[in-house]
Design a protein around this motif. Structure first.
Motif, PDB file in Angstrom:
ATOM      1  N   LEU A 103       0.827  -0.762  -0.218  1.00 40.37           N
ATOM      2  CA  LEU A 103       0.288  -0.475   0.013  1.00 40.37           C
ATOM      3  C   LEU A 103       0.864   1.204  -0.170  1.00 40.37           C
ATOM      4  N   ILE A 104       1.064   2.247  -1.224  1.00 40.36           N
ATOM      5  CA  ILE A 104       1.801   3.562  -0.918  1.00 40.36           C
ATOM      6  C   ILE A 104       1.542   4.009  -0.717  1.00 40.36           C
ATOM      7  N   ASP A 105       1.001   4.862  -0.368  1.00 40.24           N
ATOM      8  CA  ASP A 105      -0.347   5.984   0.239  1.00 40.24           C
ATOM      9  C   ASP A 105      -1.964   6.296   0.461  1.00 40.24           C
ATOM     10  N   PHE A 106      -1.624   6.741   1.195  1.00 40.06           N
ATOM     11  CA  PHE A 106      -3.171   7.520   1.330  1.00 40.06           C
ATOM     12  C   PHE A 106      -3.499   8.874   0.486  1.00 40.06           C
ATOM     13  N   VAL A 107      -5.206   9.425   1.007  1.00 34.08           N
ATOM     14  CA  VAL A 107      -5.345  10.335   0.713  1.00 34.08           C
ATOM     15  C   VAL A 107      -6.864  10.343   2.001  1.00 34.08           C
ATOM     16  N   VAL A 108      -6.748  11.890   2.337  1.00 30.80           N
ATOM     17  CA  VAL A 108      -7.879  12.775   3.255  1.00 30.80           C
ATOM     18  C   VAL A 108      -8.620  13.814   2.506  1.00 30.80           C
ATOM     19  N   HIS A 109     -10.050  13.219   3.154  1.00 29.29           N
ATOM     20  CA  HIS A 109     -10.684  13.640   3.009  1.00 29.29           C
ATOM     21  C   HIS A 109     -11.944  14.607   4.011  1.00 29.29           C
ATOM     22  N   ALA A 110     -11.614  16.525   3.467  1.00 26.67           N
ATOM     23  CA  ALA A 110     -12.506  16.637   4.639  1.00 26.67           C
ATOM     24  C   ALA A 110     -13.545  16.565   4.267  1.00 26.67           C
ATOM     25  N   PRO A 111     -14.069  16.495   5.669  1.00 25.78           N
ATOM     26  CA  PRO A 111     -15.986  16.498   6.156  1.00 25.78           C
ATOM     27  C   PRO A 111     -16.591  17.317   4.974  1.00 25.78           C
ATOM     28  N   TYR A 112     -17.715  17.778   4.852  1.00 27.38           N
ATOM     29  CA  TYR A 112     -18.579  18.185   4.356  1.00 27.38           C
ATOM     30  C   TYR A 112     -19.280  19.120   5.079  1.00 27.38           C
ATOM     31  N   ILE A 113     -19.289  19.238   6.369  1.00 25.87           N
ATOM     32  CA  ILE A 113     -20.178  20.631   6.947  1.00 25.87           C
ATOM     33  C   ILE A 113     -18.703  21.376   6.801  1.00 25.87           C
ATOM     34  N   ILE A 114     -17.567  21.504   6.551  1.00 27.51           N
ATOM     35  CA  ILE A 114     -16.654  22.496   6.108  1.00 27.51           C
ATOM     36  C   ILE A 114     -17.761  23.426   5.340  1.00 27.51           C
ATOM     37  N   ASN A 115     -17.617  24.759   5.191  1.00 32.07           N
ATOM     38  CA  ASN A 115     -18.295  25.062   4.158  1.00 32.07           C
ATOM     39  C   ASN A 115     -17.931  26.798   4.246  1.00 32.07           C
ATOM     40  N   LEU A 116     -16.536  27.187   2.913  1.00 32.90           N
ATOM     41  CA  LEU A 116     -15.942  28.562   3.339  1.00 32.90           C
ATOM     42  C   LEU A 116     -16.572  29.176   2.443  1.00 32.90           C
ATOM     43  N   ALA A 117     -17.485  28.378   1.454  1.00 31.79           N
ATOM     44  CA  ALA A 117     -18.307  30.660   1.203  1.00 31.79           C
ATOM     45  C   ALA A 117     -19.309  30.696   2.078  1.00 31.79           C
ATOM     46  N   SER A 118     -20.039  30.182   2.963  1.00 22.74           N
ATOM     47  CA  SER A 118     -20.763  30.532   4.047  1.00 22.74           C
ATOM     48  C   SER A 118     -20.610  32.109   4.527  1.00 22.74           C
ATOM     49  N   TYR A 119     -21.753  32.757   3.959  1.00 23.18           N
ATOM     50  CA  TYR A 119     -21.664  34.116   4.427  1.00 23.18           C
ATOM     51  C   TYR A 119     -22.133  35.038   5.883  1.00 23.18           C
ATOM     52  N   LYS A 120     -22.792  33.256   6.965  1.00 23.47           N
ATOM     53  CA  LYS A 120     -22.566  32.936   8.240  1.00 23.47           C
ATOM     54  C   LYS A 120     -22.150  33.017   8.850  1.00 23.47           C
ATOM     55  N   PRO A 121     -21.742  33.834   9.555  1.00 22.51           N
ATOM     56  CA  PRO A 121     -19.964  34.422  10.574  1.00 22.51           C
ATOM     57  C   PRO A 121     -19.551  32.681  11.075  1.00 22.51           C
ATOM     58  N   GLU A 122     -20.617  31.974  11.241  1.00 27.14           N
ATOM     59  CA  GLU A 122     -20.800  31.013  12.841  1.00 27.14           C
ATOM     60  C   GLU A 122     -19.441  29.557  11.813  1.00 27.14           C
ATOM     61  N   ILE A 123     -20.836  30.126  10.450  1.00 25.40           N
ATOM     62  CA  ILE A 123     -20.537  28.528   9.654  1.00 25.40           C
ATOM     63  C   ILE A 123     -19.090  28.654   9.237  1.00 25.40           C
ATOM     64  N   PHE A 124     -18.857  30.167   8.811  1.00 27.64           N
ATOM     65  CA  PHE A 124     -17.165  30.263   8.130  1.00 27.64           C
ATOM     66  C   PHE A 124     -16.697  30.130   9.559  1.00 27.64           C
ATOM     67  N   GLU A 125     -16.805  30.495  10.199  1.00 27.22           N
ATOM     68  CA  GLU A 125     -15.661  30.293  11.754  1.00 27.22           C
ATOM     69  C   GLU A 125     -15.513  29.264  11.503  1.00 27.22           C
ATOM     70  N   LEU A 126     -16.486  28.744  12.188  1.00 28.48           N
ATOM     71  CA  LEU A 126     -16.098  27.141  11.779  1.00 28.48           C
ATOM     72  C   LEU A 126     -15.427  25.952  10.631  1.00 28.48           C
ATOM     73  N   ALA A 127     -16.165  26.671   9.497  1.00 31.97           N
ATOM     74  CA  ALA A 127     -15.125  26.024   8.947  1.00 31.97           C
ATOM     75  C   ALA A 127     -13.462  26.276   8.605  1.00 31.97           C
ATOM     76  N   LYS A 128     -13.455  27.097   9.103  1.00 36.37           N
ATOM     77  CA  LYS A 128     -12.011  27.896   8.867  1.00 36.37           C
ATOM     78  C   LYS A 128     -11.314  26.957  10.246  1.00 36.37           C
ATOM     79  N   ARG A 129     -11.603  26.342  11.323  1.00 36.20           N
ATOM     80  CA  ARG A 129     -10.784  26.434  12.470  1.00 36.20           C
ATOM     81  C   ARG A 129     -11.330  24.870  11.932  1.00 36.20           C
TER      82      ARG A 129
END
Length: 284
Positions: free
Chosen positions: A61-87
């Motif tokens: 097995l050579i290596d592997f890749v990781v997928h970030a969770p779907y809940i990360i939404n960097l395009a959101s205009y809502k501060p709480e969602i955007f801050e969660l996405a960045k963090r």
């Protein structure tokens, strides 16, 4: 060397993920560091990294890749969602680096009540706050199908994001065959033109991972429903509008050789090892 695998579970740590991938005849694989729908994560030291890497080394097995969770939404205009996405993106970057993977795949995001221009600029803003010159791994923006208010269903969206971030060398692309088919790129009848268009707009050097999925929908449907490779109409999940021959041509195309090819096709039941069958078929 053809690097081919599938999504596997992290529930039993990297060791369990590697064993699952090996059972499919894979030589690479993709995982989430926890459930894709939430932020609950086990400590890194509970993921059996040493044992997993030893197993990988002994079993080809050579290596592997990781997928970030779907809940990360960097395009959101809502501060709480955007801050969660960045963090949480920052945390996932750190976890991916600690696990030893070179690539973290990220859905660009959805602008919801705003517009495309806002969404693209918001994603750039978020990436610029999270990524710096020392960031490891490479963040791979995934091509999307175009459902709802998704950013990334056109190659131009991704190219614009890359052109605006402070560290474009830290950004790559994951191309999803179902997504680009559903977005209107005719990989069935004109694969070479689609790859040429990608190269002109983004650059094939940016393409690092390919999700190889069939599609349950016709070209341009903007639905994003994955199908098993080459499935016929009697398949429980439905027929594949892309087809096994096209997927085979994609995986073996000389312009995109040596990328990671990862299956995300539907799992029908525990009695059928579909990933093993699909990997064997794609290998030829």
């Amino acid at each position: 060397m053809l690097k081919i695998g599938s999504h596997v579970s992290i529930s039993n740590g990297l060791l369990g993920a590697a064993k699952e991938a090996q059972s499919y005849g894979a030589n690479t694989f993709m995982l989430y560091t926890g459930a894709p729908q939430n932020t609950i994560r086990k400590p890194i030291d509970a993921l059996k990294l040493v044992e997993g890497k030893e197993f990988m080394s002994k079993n080809g097995l050579i290596d592997f890749v990781v997928h970030a969770p779907y809940i990360i939404n960097l395009a959101s205009y809502k501060p709480e969602i955007f801050e969660l996405a960045k963090r949480f993106l920052g945390e996932e970057i750190s976890r991916t680096a600690s696990m030893g993977s070179d690539y973290l795949i990220l859905h660009p995001g959805s602008y919801t009540d705003m517009d495309l221009e806002y969404g693209i600029n918001r994603i750039v803003e978020g990436l610029n706050e999270v990524i710096n010159n020392d960031t490891v791994p490479t963040i791979l923006l995934e091509t999307m199908a175009g459902k709802g208010s998704e950013v990334g269903y056109r190659f131009e969206h991704i190219a614009e994001i890359i052109s605006k971030v402070n560290f474009p060398n830290k950004i790559g692309v994951c191309m999803d065959t179902c997504h680009i088919h559903d977005a209107g790129y005719d990989i069935v009848n004109d694969l070479d033109s689609v790859l040429s268009e990608f190269d002109t707009i983004i650059g094939l050097d940016k393409l690092k991972v390919v999700h190889i999925n069939g599609s349950l929908n016709k070209l341009g449907a903007k639905k994003d429903r994955h199908a098993n490779i080459g499935a016929s109409s009697d398949n429980p999940k439905g027929a594949d509008y892309i087809g096994a021959e096209v997927i085979f041509r994609i995986v073996h195309h000389p312009l995109i050789a040596n990328r990671h090819f990862i299956l995300e096709t539907p799992w029908l039941d525990k009695k059928t090892n579909l990933y093993k069958e699909e990997i064997a078929m794609i290998r030829g």
